[in-house]
Design a protein around this motif. Structure first.
Motif, PDB file in Angstrom:
ATOM      1  N   TYR A 187       0.822  -1.207   0.000  1.00  0.00           N
ATOM      2  CA  TYR A 187       0.000   0.000   0.000  1.00  0.00           C
ATOM      3  C   TYR A 187       0.857   1.258   0.000  1.00  0.00           C
ATOM      4  O   TYR A 187       0.478   2.278  -0.600  1.00  0.00           O
ATOM      5  CB  TYR A 187      -0.957  -0.010   1.195  1.00  0.00           C
ATOM      6  CG  TYR A 187      -2.228  -0.787   0.926  1.00  0.00           C
ATOM      7  CD1 TYR A 187      -3.218  -0.265   0.087  1.00  0.00           C
ATOM      8  CD2 TYR A 187      -2.440  -2.039   1.496  1.00  0.00           C
ATOM      9  CE1 TYR A 187      -4.385  -0.968  -0.164  1.00  0.00           C
ATOM     10  CE2 TYR A 187      -3.604  -2.761   1.235  1.00  0.00           C
ATOM     11  CZ  TYR A 187      -4.580  -2.218   0.408  1.00  0.00           C
ATOM     12  OH  TYR A 187      -5.729  -2.921   0.138  1.00  0.00           O
ATOM     13  N   LYS A 198       0.450   4.113  -2.819  1.00  0.00           N
ATOM     14  CA  LYS A 198       0.253   5.526  -2.488  1.00  0.00           C
ATOM     15  C   LYS A 198       1.315   6.392  -3.147  1.00  0.00           C
ATOM     16  O   LYS A 198       1.020   7.466  -3.692  1.00  0.00           O
ATOM     17  CB  LYS A 198       0.289   5.704  -0.973  1.00  0.00           C
ATOM     18  CG  LYS A 198       0.053   7.130  -0.522  1.00  0.00           C
ATOM     19  CD  LYS A 198       0.087   7.248   1.002  1.00  0.00           C
ATOM     20  CE  LYS A 198      -0.122   8.685   1.455  1.00  0.00           C
ATOM     21  NZ  LYS A 198      -0.066   8.809   2.931  1.00  0.00           N
ATOM     22  N   LYS A 219      -5.704 -10.501   2.375  1.00  0.00           N
ATOM     23  CA  LYS A 219      -5.822  -9.096   2.002  1.00  0.00           C
ATOM     24  C   LYS A 219      -5.486  -8.840   0.530  1.00  0.00           C
ATOM     25  O   LYS A 219      -5.611  -7.714   0.051  1.00  0.00           O
ATOM     26  CB  LYS A 219      -4.934  -8.228   2.898  1.00  0.00           C
ATOM     27  CG  LYS A 219      -5.327  -8.263   4.371  1.00  0.00           C
ATOM     28  CD  LYS A 219      -4.501  -7.310   5.193  1.00  0.00           C
ATOM     29  CE  LYS A 219      -4.870  -7.388   6.667  1.00  0.00           C
ATOM     30  NZ  LYS A 219      -6.280  -7.007   6.917  1.00  0.00           N
ATOM     31  N   GLN A 253      -8.564  -7.661  -1.746  1.00  0.00           N
ATOM     32  CA  GLN A 253      -8.931  -6.272  -1.516  1.00  0.00           C
ATOM     33  C   GLN A 253      -7.916  -5.326  -2.148  1.00  0.00           C
ATOM     34  O   GLN A 253      -8.282  -4.276  -2.707  1.00  0.00           O
ATOM     35  CB  GLN A 253      -9.035  -5.990  -0.016  1.00  0.00           C
ATOM     36  CG  GLN A 253      -9.480  -4.561   0.311  1.00  0.00           C
ATOM     37  CD  GLN A 253     -10.853  -4.237  -0.251  1.00  0.00           C
ATOM     38  OE1 GLN A 253     -11.813  -4.961  -0.013  1.00  0.00           O
ATOM     39  NE2 GLN A 253     -10.952  -3.148  -1.013  1.00  0.00           N
ATOM     40  N   PHE A 254      -6.642  -5.705  -2.103  1.00  0.00           N
ATOM     41  CA  PHE A 254      -5.613  -4.876  -2.736  1.00  0.00           C
ATOM     42  C   PHE A 254      -5.846  -4.806  -4.245  1.00  0.00           C
ATOM     43  O   PHE A 254      -5.721  -3.737  -4.853  1.00  0.00           O
ATOM     44  CB  PHE A 254      -4.231  -5.455  -2.438  1.00  0.00           C
ATOM     45  CG  PHE A 254      -3.096  -4.607  -2.946  1.00  0.00           C
ATOM     46  CD1 PHE A 254      -2.869  -3.342  -2.441  1.00  0.00           C
ATOM     47  CD2 PHE A 254      -2.242  -5.088  -3.939  1.00  0.00           C
ATOM     48  CE1 PHE A 254      -1.823  -2.553  -2.903  1.00  0.00           C
ATOM     49  CE2 PHE A 254      -1.200  -4.309  -4.412  1.00  0.00           C
ATOM     50  CZ  PHE A 254      -0.986  -3.037  -3.893  1.00  0.00           C
ATOM     51  N   GLU A 255      -6.206  -5.930  -4.838  1.00  0.00           N
ATOM     52  CA  GLU A 255      -6.511  -5.935  -6.277  1.00  0.00           C
ATOM     53  C   GLU A 255      -7.670  -5.001  -6.586  1.00  0.00           C
ATOM     54  O   GLU A 255      -7.630  -4.244  -7.571  1.00  0.00           O
ATOM     55  CB  GLU A 255      -6.840  -7.354  -6.728  1.00  0.00           C
ATOM     56  CG  GLU A 255      -7.131  -7.468  -8.211  1.00  0.00           C
ATOM     57  CD  GLU A 255      -7.390  -8.905  -8.650  1.00  0.00           C
ATOM     58  OE1 GLU A 255      -7.542  -9.125  -9.861  1.00  0.00           O
ATOM     59  OE2 GLU A 255      -7.421  -9.801  -7.779  1.00  0.00           O
ATOM     60  N   GLN A 256      -8.712  -5.029  -5.769  1.00  0.00           N
ATOM     61  CA  GLN A 256      -9.853  -4.144  -5.985  1.00  0.00           C
ATOM     62  C   GLN A 256      -9.456  -2.678  -5.838  1.00  0.00           C
ATOM     63  O   GLN A 256      -9.926  -1.814  -6.588  1.00  0.00           O
ATOM     64  CB  GLN A 256     -10.974  -4.488  -5.000  1.00  0.00           C
ATOM     65  CG  GLN A 256     -11.588  -5.864  -5.217  1.00  0.00           C
ATOM     66  CD  GLN A 256     -12.112  -6.054  -6.627  1.00  0.00           C
ATOM     67  OE1 GLN A 256     -12.842  -5.193  -7.144  1.00  0.00           O
ATOM     68  NE2 GLN A 256     -11.740  -7.157  -7.253  1.00  0.00           N
ATOM     69  N   ASN A 257      -8.587  -2.402  -4.900  1.00  0.00           N
ATOM     70  CA  ASN A 257      -8.116  -1.024  -4.732  1.00  0.00           C
ATOM     71  C   ASN A 257      -7.292  -0.566  -5.928  1.00  0.00           C
ATOM     72  O   ASN A 257      -7.398   0.593  -6.358  1.00  0.00           O
ATOM     73  CB  ASN A 257      -7.300  -0.903  -3.447  1.00  0.00           C
ATOM     74  CG  ASN A 257      -8.154  -0.995  -2.198  1.00  0.00           C
ATOM     75  OD1 ASN A 257      -9.327  -0.645  -2.209  1.00  0.00           O
ATOM     76  ND2 ASN A 257      -7.572  -1.468  -1.110  1.00  0.00           N
ATOM     77  N   LEU A 258      -6.480  -1.452  -6.462  1.00  0.00           N
ATOM     78  CA  LEU A 258      -5.704  -1.110  -7.655  1.00  0.00           C
ATOM     79  C   LEU A 258      -6.624  -0.762  -8.831  1.00  0.00           C
ATOM     80  O   LEU A 258      -6.356   0.175  -9.596  1.00  0.00           O
ATOM     81  CB  LEU A 258      -4.792  -2.279  -8.050  1.00  0.00           C
ATOM     82  CG  LEU A 258      -3.552  -2.506  -7.187  1.00  0.00           C
ATOM     83  CD1 LEU A 258      -2.887  -3.827  -7.570  1.00  0.00           C
ATOM     84  CD2 LEU A 258      -2.549  -1.363  -7.337  1.00  0.00           C
ATOM     85  N   LYS A 309      -9.331   0.682  -8.849  1.00  0.00           N
ATOM     86  CA  LYS A 309      -9.905   2.025  -8.735  1.00  0.00           C
ATOM     87  C   LYS A 309      -9.047   3.049  -9.463  1.00  0.00           C
ATOM     88  O   LYS A 309      -9.547   4.096  -9.895  1.00  0.00           O
ATOM     89  CB  LYS A 309     -10.028   2.415  -7.258  1.00  0.00           C
ATOM     90  CG  LYS A 309     -11.017   1.582  -6.464  1.00  0.00           C
ATOM     91  CD  LYS A 309     -11.013   2.010  -4.996  1.00  0.00           C
ATOM     92  CE  LYS A 309     -11.958   1.155  -4.168  1.00  0.00           C
ATOM     93  NZ  LYS A 309     -11.910   1.534  -2.723  1.00  0.00           N
TER      94      LYS A 309
END
Length: 246
Positions: free
Chosen positions: A178, A182, A203, A206-211, A213
């Motif tokens: 993360y 950032k 986790k 969820q990291f893939e989903q955040n990427l 975005k």
């Protein structure tokens, strides 16, 4: 995929079997069991020898080489930042592939390797040792070097010291992932690329989903040079969408 990677796939088990037939090296005597295991694993690893032959500082160079061979993320003229660069093998690869050392005709790239630890300079790259890439001071230094420009590719092969407790190690490497994300959001060009290492765990999704975005496409890549027993994988995020300013 070139002949080296194909041959590694075909001969990895054979190579390992041959290594098992070798006499245990004398320098194992008196060492801890964990150290003996590490040394024997190094002896059996074809990428370790290949790294020596091609003057890479670490076998991890071949992970980035394979990622690039498959997805063409590095090319002459690009600007690249390698986060957590020490000892420098990914910086070496990036320097060669972007022509940052100006050894070939054509576009000349720029490569910056950053690490909290000091590490030896690399021809053609700007190495920033004893510097935390997440700190405001480091980013200010980078922007001065970049003269305000953004970068094409952000790389992170960072990993924490493994404790042996899988859930804790996964949590710790996700913190680094993360941090790399950032940082990449602040310094990347639109359509830029991020490559970041994680150890698989709860986790990761969820990291893939955040990427997704922030990037148009995300792939999970596990290079052949990753050891069989490792849960290591790389997120390859491409097509940075940019940050909304309003």
């Amino acid at each position: 995929m070139n002949s080296f990677y194909k041959s590694i796939r075909l001969t990895r088990s054979v190579h390992t079997c041959r290594a098992l037939l070798k006499e245990t090296p004398q320098n194992l005597k008196g060492k801890k069991h964990s150290s003996q295991i590490w040394l024997m694993r190094q002896l059996r690893d074809p990428y370790v020898e290949k790294a020596k032959q091609e003057n890479y500082r670490c076998r991890s160079a071949f992970k980035l080489l394979e990622i690039n061979e498959r997805f063409k993320i590095l090319s002459p003229g690009l600007t690249v930042i390698d986060c957590g660069a020490a000892p420098g093998s990914w910086t070496q690869v990036a320097t060669n592939l972007t022509n940052a050392h100006s050894k070939k005709e054509g576009p000349v790239g720029k490569v910056y390797g950053i690490d909290k630890l000091p590490f030896y300079p690399i021809e053609g790259a700007t190495t920033l040792g004893n510097m935390d890439f997440t700190s405001a001071k480091t980013q200010e230094t980078l922007y001065k070097l970049l003269q305000g420009d953004k970068v094409d590719v952000v790389l992170s092969d960072m990993a924490p010291n493994a404790s042996g407790e899988r859930h804790m190690d996964h949590y710790n490497i996700m913190l680094l992932a993360y941090s790399a994300l950032k940082f990449a959001l602040q310094i990347s060009k639109v359509d830029g690329t991020l490559v970041v290492k994680v150890w698989d765990g709860d986790k990761s999704q969820q990291f893939e989903q955040n990427l997704l975005k922030f990037y148009n496409s995300v792939k999970i890549v596990r290079p052949d040079a990753t050891r069989n027993e490792s849960t290591e994988q790389f997120f390859l995020a491409r097509g940075f969408k940019g940050l909304k300013t309003s």
